[in-house]
Design a protein around this motif. Structure first.
Motif, PDB file in Angstrom:
ATOM      1  N   GLU A 147       0.877  -1.248  -0.124  1.00 50.58           N
ATOM      2  CA  GLU A 147       0.000  -0.052  -0.067  1.00 50.58           C
ATOM      3  C   GLU A 147       0.950   1.320  -0.009  1.00 50.58           C
ATOM      4  O   GLU A 147       0.663   2.106  -0.774  1.00 50.58           O
ATOM      5  CB  GLU A 147      -0.855   0.112   1.156  1.00 50.58           C
ATOM      6  N   LYS A 148       1.907   1.160   0.771  1.00 52.62           N
ATOM      7  CA  LYS A 148       2.827   2.557   0.899  1.00 52.62           C
ATOM      8  C   LYS A 148       3.476   2.480  -0.761  1.00 52.62           C
ATOM      9  O   LYS A 148       3.612   3.768  -1.080  1.00 52.62           O
ATOM     10  CB  LYS A 148       3.708   2.390   1.903  1.00 52.62           C
ATOM     11  N   THR A 149       3.984   1.364  -1.024  1.00 48.13           N
ATOM     12  CA  THR A 149       4.731   1.655  -2.472  1.00 48.13           C
ATOM     13  C   THR A 149       3.365   2.211  -3.569  1.00 48.13           C
ATOM     14  O   THR A 149       4.059   2.968  -4.213  1.00 48.13           O
ATOM     15  CB  THR A 149       5.157   0.059  -2.900  1.00 48.13           C
ATOM     16  N   ALA A 150       2.364   1.947  -3.484  1.00 44.26           N
ATOM     17  CA  ALA A 150       1.341   2.173  -4.443  1.00 44.26           C
ATOM     18  C   ALA A 150       1.203   3.692  -4.277  1.00 44.26           C
ATOM     19  O   ALA A 150       1.108   4.361  -5.157  1.00 44.26           O
ATOM     20  CB  ALA A 150       0.120   1.540  -4.220  1.00 44.26           C
ATOM     21  N   LEU A 151       1.211   4.109  -2.769  1.00 44.09           N
ATOM     22  CA  LEU A 151       0.772   5.503  -2.700  1.00 44.09           C
ATOM     23  C   LEU A 151       1.964   6.268  -3.346  1.00 44.09           C
ATOM     24  O   LEU A 151       1.862   7.342  -3.858  1.00 44.09           O
ATOM     25  CB  LEU A 151       0.548   5.853  -1.153  1.00 44.09           C
ATOM     26  N   LEU A 152       3.452   6.099  -3.086  1.00 41.59           N
ATOM     27  CA  LEU A 152       4.370   6.479  -3.411  1.00 41.59           C
ATOM     28  C   LEU A 152       4.656   6.785  -4.568  1.00 41.59           C
ATOM     29  O   LEU A 152       5.008   7.640  -5.197  1.00 41.59           O
ATOM     30  CB  LEU A 152       5.649   6.143  -2.635  1.00 41.59           C
TER      31      LEU A 152
ATOM     32  N   GLU B 161      -7.938  25.386   0.676  1.00 40.28           N
ATOM     33  CA  GLU B 161      -8.591  25.348  -0.596  1.00 40.28           C
ATOM     34  C   GLU B 161      -8.276  24.804  -1.769  1.00 40.28           C
ATOM     35  O   GLU B 161      -8.728  24.548  -2.930  1.00 40.28           O
ATOM     36  CB  GLU B 161      -9.289  26.720  -0.861  1.00 40.28           C
ATOM     37  N   GLU B 162      -6.838  24.668  -1.671  1.00 39.31           N
ATOM     38  CA  GLU B 162      -5.973  24.223  -2.994  1.00 39.31           C
ATOM     39  C   GLU B 162      -6.301  22.244  -3.097  1.00 39.31           C
ATOM     40  O   GLU B 162      -6.428  21.896  -2.183  1.00 39.31           O
ATOM     41  CB  GLU B 162      -4.508  24.280  -2.638  1.00 39.31           C
ATOM     42  N   CYS B 163      -6.617  22.288  -4.481  1.00 33.53           N
ATOM     43  CA  CYS B 163      -6.622  20.793  -4.707  1.00 33.53           C
ATOM     44  C   CYS B 163      -5.184  19.894  -4.771  1.00 33.53           C
ATOM     45  O   CYS B 163      -5.179  18.903  -4.619  1.00 33.53           O
ATOM     46  CB  CYS B 163      -7.263  20.631  -5.968  1.00 33.53           C
ATOM     47  N   PHE B 164      -4.191  20.841  -5.042  1.00 30.22           N
ATOM     48  CA  PHE B 164      -2.761  20.206  -5.197  1.00 30.22           C
ATOM     49  C   PHE B 164      -1.791  20.737  -4.256  1.00 30.22           C
ATOM     50  O   PHE B 164      -2.378  21.619  -3.593  1.00 30.22           O
ATOM     51  CB  PHE B 164      -2.381  20.405  -6.689  1.00 30.22           C
ATOM     52  N   GLY B 165      -0.562  20.042  -4.162  1.00 28.34           N
ATOM     53  CA  GLY B 165       0.506  20.751  -3.383  1.00 28.34           C
ATOM     54  C   GLY B 165       0.702  20.026  -2.125  1.00 28.34           C
ATOM     55  O   GLY B 165       1.418  20.273  -1.404  1.00 28.34           O
ATOM     56  N   ARG B 166       0.056  18.769  -1.789  1.00 27.99           N
ATOM     57  CA  ARG B 166       0.309  17.885  -0.751  1.00 27.99           C
ATOM     58  C   ARG B 166       1.165  16.593  -1.062  1.00 27.99           C
ATOM     59  O   ARG B 166       1.448  15.933  -0.293  1.00 27.99           O
ATOM     60  CB  ARG B 166      -1.043  17.799  -0.060  1.00 27.99           C
ATOM     61  N   GLY B 167       1.500  16.482  -2.171  1.00 27.33           N
ATOM     62  CA  GLY B 167       2.018  15.196  -2.826  1.00 27.33           C
ATOM     63  C   GLY B 167       3.227  14.827  -1.963  1.00 27.33           C
ATOM     64  O   GLY B 167       3.869  13.975  -1.595  1.00 27.33           O
ATOM     65  N   LEU B 168       4.276  15.947  -1.875  1.00 29.97           N
ATOM     66  CA  LEU B 168       5.675  15.693  -1.256  1.00 29.97           C
ATOM     67  C   LEU B 168       5.749  15.507   0.143  1.00 29.97           C
ATOM     68  O   LEU B 168       6.435  14.836   0.847  1.00 29.97           O
ATOM     69  CB  LEU B 168       6.766  16.689  -1.736  1.00 29.97           C
ATOM     70  N   LEU B 169       4.548  16.182   0.684  1.00 29.86           N
ATOM     71  CA  LEU B 169       4.422  16.117   2.326  1.00 29.86           C
ATOM     72  C   LEU B 169       4.017  14.669   2.589  1.00 29.86           C
ATOM     73  O   LEU B 169       4.661  14.160   3.497  1.00 29.86           O
ATOM     74  CB  LEU B 169       3.454  17.214   2.711  1.00 29.86           C
ATOM     75  N   ILE B 170       3.267  14.059   1.438  1.00 33.99           N
ATOM     76  CA  ILE B 170       2.775  12.607   1.717  1.00 33.99           C
ATOM     77  C   ILE B 170       4.002  11.762   1.617  1.00 33.99           C
ATOM     78  O   ILE B 170       4.269  10.619   2.313  1.00 33.99           O
ATOM     79  CB  ILE B 170       1.701  12.282   0.791  1.00 33.99           C
ATOM     80  N   VAL B 171       4.835  11.922   0.572  1.00 26.67           N
ATOM     81  CA  VAL B 171       6.149  11.170   0.337  1.00 26.67           C
ATOM     82  C   VAL B 171       7.001  11.295   1.690  1.00 26.67           C
ATOM     83  O   VAL B 171       7.705  10.420   2.061  1.00 26.67           O
ATOM     84  CB  VAL B 171       6.686  11.520  -0.972  1.00 26.67           C
ATOM     85  N   GLU B 172       7.296  12.549   2.061  1.00 35.82           N
ATOM     86  CA  GLU B 172       8.251  12.786   3.352  1.00 35.82           C
ATOM     87  C   GLU B 172       7.535  12.141   4.325  1.00 35.82           C
ATOM     88  O   GLU B 172       8.502  11.526   5.348  1.00 35.82           O
ATOM     89  CB  GLU B 172       8.057  14.212   3.539  1.00 35.82           C
ATOM     90  N   GLU B 173       6.132  12.023   4.839  1.00 36.86           N
ATOM     91  CA  GLU B 173       5.609  11.422   5.997  1.00 36.86           C
ATOM     92  C   GLU B 173       5.482   9.672   5.435  1.00 36.86           C
ATOM     93  O   GLU B 173       5.598   9.031   6.598  1.00 36.86           O
ATOM     94  CB  GLU B 173       4.252  11.836   6.116  1.00 36.86           C
ATOM     95  N   THR B 174       5.229   9.347   4.577  1.00 43.02           N
ATOM     96  CA  THR B 174       5.067   7.789   4.150  1.00 43.02           C
ATOM     97  C   THR B 174       6.429   7.064   3.901  1.00 43.02           C
ATOM     98  O   THR B 174       6.561   6.051   4.547  1.00 43.02           O
ATOM     99  CB  THR B 174       4.542   7.778   2.877  1.00 43.02           C
TER     100      THR B 174
END
Length: 134
Positions: free
Chosen positions: A43-48, A99-112
């Motif tokens: 699951e983590k691999t898929a997300l990353l 209100e932004e739809c984008f901009g959180r991807g690298l934070l997810i990568v950093e945390e995961t």
């Protein structure tokens, strides 16, 4: 960790920069990590792969250039690498407004992931992350 010289398993696929190919890359990576004996990381691999692949498609591609997804499994870690042609656009985590739809991807990568970074290339860049297997 640098890219391993002798991984236990390795996979490399180049994709045209289309959103549906991010889905294909995600499904392939998830299936492979299970086949390679680490279903707990699927699951983590898929997300990353999804986050890094999405960034490559939306921010890193040039007309006529592919993006590449590579997986390296060693005894200690799974390394995910996504390479694209836009080396002048290096990723940095940021705080997105609510209100932004984008901009959180690298934070997810950093945390995961356990580690992540960027390798600059002569043409393009590779964004990588690692998950410890031990």
């Amino acid at each position: 960790m640098t890219a391993p010289t002798e991984p236990l398993h390795h996979d490399r696929v180049e994709y045209t920069p289309l959103p549906q190919n991010v889905t294909r890359a995600r499904h392939r990576a998830q299936r492979l990590i299970r086949l390679w004996g680490h279903p707990e990381l699927a699951e983590k691999t898929a997300l990353l792969v999804s986050e890094l692949g999405g960034n490559a498609v939306f921010h890193g591609t040039l007309r006529g250039r592919l993006f590449r997804v590579e997986l390296f499994l060693t005894e200690k870690a799974l390394r995910i690498e996504v390479t694209d042609a836009r080396g002048e656009l290096l990723p940095t985590p940021r705080t997105a407004a609510p209100e932004e739809c984008f901009g959180r991807g690298l934070l997810i990568v950093e945390e995961t992931s356990d580690r992540w970074g960027v390798s600059e290339l002569i043409v393009g860049k590779t964004v990588w992350c690692e998950l410890d297997t031990a």
